[in-house]
Scaffold this active site. Structure first.
Site, short mmCIF file in Angstrom:
data_model
loop_
_atom_site.label_atom_id
_atom_site.label_comp_id
_atom_site.label_asym_id
_atom_site.label_seq_id
_atom_site.Cartn_x
_atom_site.Cartn_y
_atom_site.Cartn_z
N TYR A 290 5.75 -6.28 7.04
CA TYR A 290 5.40 -4.65 6.98
C TYR A 290 4.43 -4.30 6.22
O TYR A 290 4.63 -4.38 4.88
CB TYR A 290 6.68 -4.31 6.78
CG TYR A 290 7.10 -2.74 6.95
CD1 TYR A 290 5.91 -2.07 7.74
CD2 TYR A 290 7.68 -2.21 6.42
CE1 TYR A 290 6.12 -0.81 7.79
CE2 TYR A 290 8.30 -0.78 6.62
CZ TYR A 290 7.06 -0.15 7.12
OH TYR A 290 7.48 1.45 7.25
N LYS B 100 4.30 -5.64 11.42
CA LYS B 100 4.40 -4.37 11.83
C LYS B 100 3.16 -3.63 11.02
O LYS B 100 3.26 -3.42 9.77
CB LYS B 100 5.57 -3.76 11.40
CG LYS B 100 5.92 -2.13 11.42
CD LYS B 100 7.10 -1.58 10.84
CE LYS B 100 7.14 -0.01 10.94
NZ LYS B 100 8.38 0.53 10.27
#
Length: 335
Positions: free
Chosen positions: A155, A183
């Site tokens: 992330y 992400k």
């Protein structure tokens, strides 16, 4: 162990899962006294599953993970896993648990607990505040992947962590057999394009911002970890599915239709303040946050309400729409 074998996370023959579609960054509902509202969480998860969501991400930023205790984080993950398992659709709903911290040992421990609770993968945010350099970031993620017991979704959100995971670092990490996706919430189109161009074929690129979903998909990305899918799960699934099918006209229409909502979810307060207000207006959860976050001020609330009414998510009277009808651009309101 590689655990994902869903239709949106099928093993590709290498043993590494590929993730695609819309994954909801779940809010965490709280009761009026600030405690975890388990009934509302179950209701929200059931609604997501019924809407056909591809995956759920409990305990991320949108889930207010910084103010959840360890026991609460584990409970939210367990409830999510248990609730999606209530229906046969569990076979196609992936649970990606937020386990990242700014402490490598703590992140490994949280990832192991998530594996024991039945999560399919872990979303691991870049360490924040201590701001490790690229060498240190790479070592952190390799340690979590080696020892955490779950496939890892990196992330990258520099606006919150103060550190950008550079494309070169991410592409090295993408070669690790248990680092399966990113992400990408850097907001750097050049960086996202470079990752999409050079990633391994079995590594997934997920947009980290709803407004960037269409662009990421057009560059070869696989989907989105979405805030807006708390409110419109079916529509975000439809956007990703249209792009995957090469129906770019439909994907663009869905994007254009919901762009005002994407923007409204980040106006007037930090995430998840606006989306919790919206979900309260829609009638799904109460508008309760944990300090230091506070509910939207009245002027911002009125602006958000206007967007929700224009989008057809609440009636002009302020009540929740009671029936919807699916079209080629997602669910449309039927009065």
């Amino acid at each position: 162990m590689t655990r994902i074998n869903r239709t949106n996370g099928m093993s590709n023959g290498t043993g590494r899962p590929t993730l695609h579609g819309a994954f909801t960054a779940l809010v965490t509902p709280f009761a009026a006294d600030g405690s975890l509202d388990e009934a509302s969480l179950r209701q929200l998860v059931r609604w997501q599953v019924l809407a056909g969501i591809d995956g759920l991400v409990p305990c991320g930023t949108t889930g207010e993970s910084p103010t959840l205790t360890q026991a609460e984080r584990d409970r939210v993950i367990a409830l999510t896993v248990e609730t999606v398992a209530e229906r046969p659709s569990r076979s196609r709903v992936t649970v990606i648990a937020g386990t990242g911290t700014n402490d490598t040992a703590a992140t490994i421990a949280a990832t192991r607990r998530a594996a024991e609770l039945g999560a399919d993968a872990a979303l691991v945010v870049a360490p924040y505040y201590n701001r490790p350099d690229q060498r240190m970031l790479e070592a952190h993620y390799r340690a979590v992947a080696d020892e955490g017991g779950l496939p890892i979704v990196v992330y990258n959100v520099p606006s919150r962590t103060g550190t950008n995971i550079e494309a070169a670092t991410l592409l090295r990490l993408a070669e690790h057999p248990r680092i399966v996706a990113v992400k990408e919430a850097s907001g750097n189109l050049d960086q996202i394009a470079w990752i999409c161009r050079n990633r391994p074929s079995d590594f997934s690129v997920l947009a980290g911002d709803d407004s960037w979903t269409l662009a990421a998909l057009a560059m070869g990305g696989h989907g989105v970890v979405s805030v807006a899918s708390n409110e419109i799960p079916g529509e975000m699934v439809a956007l990703c599915a249209a792009a995957r099918a090469g129906d770019w006209d439909t994907a663009r229409r869905i994007h254009d239709r919901w762009l005002p909502l994407f923007r409204a979810n980040f106006a007037g307060g930090p995430n998840p303040v606006p989306v919790k207000a919206a979900l309260s207006m829609i009638g799904l959860i109460g508008d309760v946050l944990r300090p230091p976050l506070l509910p939207l001020e009245e002027s911002a609330r009125q602006s958000l309400a206007d967007v929700l009414r224009q989008a057809g998510l609440v009636e002009l009277s302020g009540g929740r729409i009671v029936r919807t009808e699916r079209t080629d651009v997602g669910e449309q309101v039927v009065a």
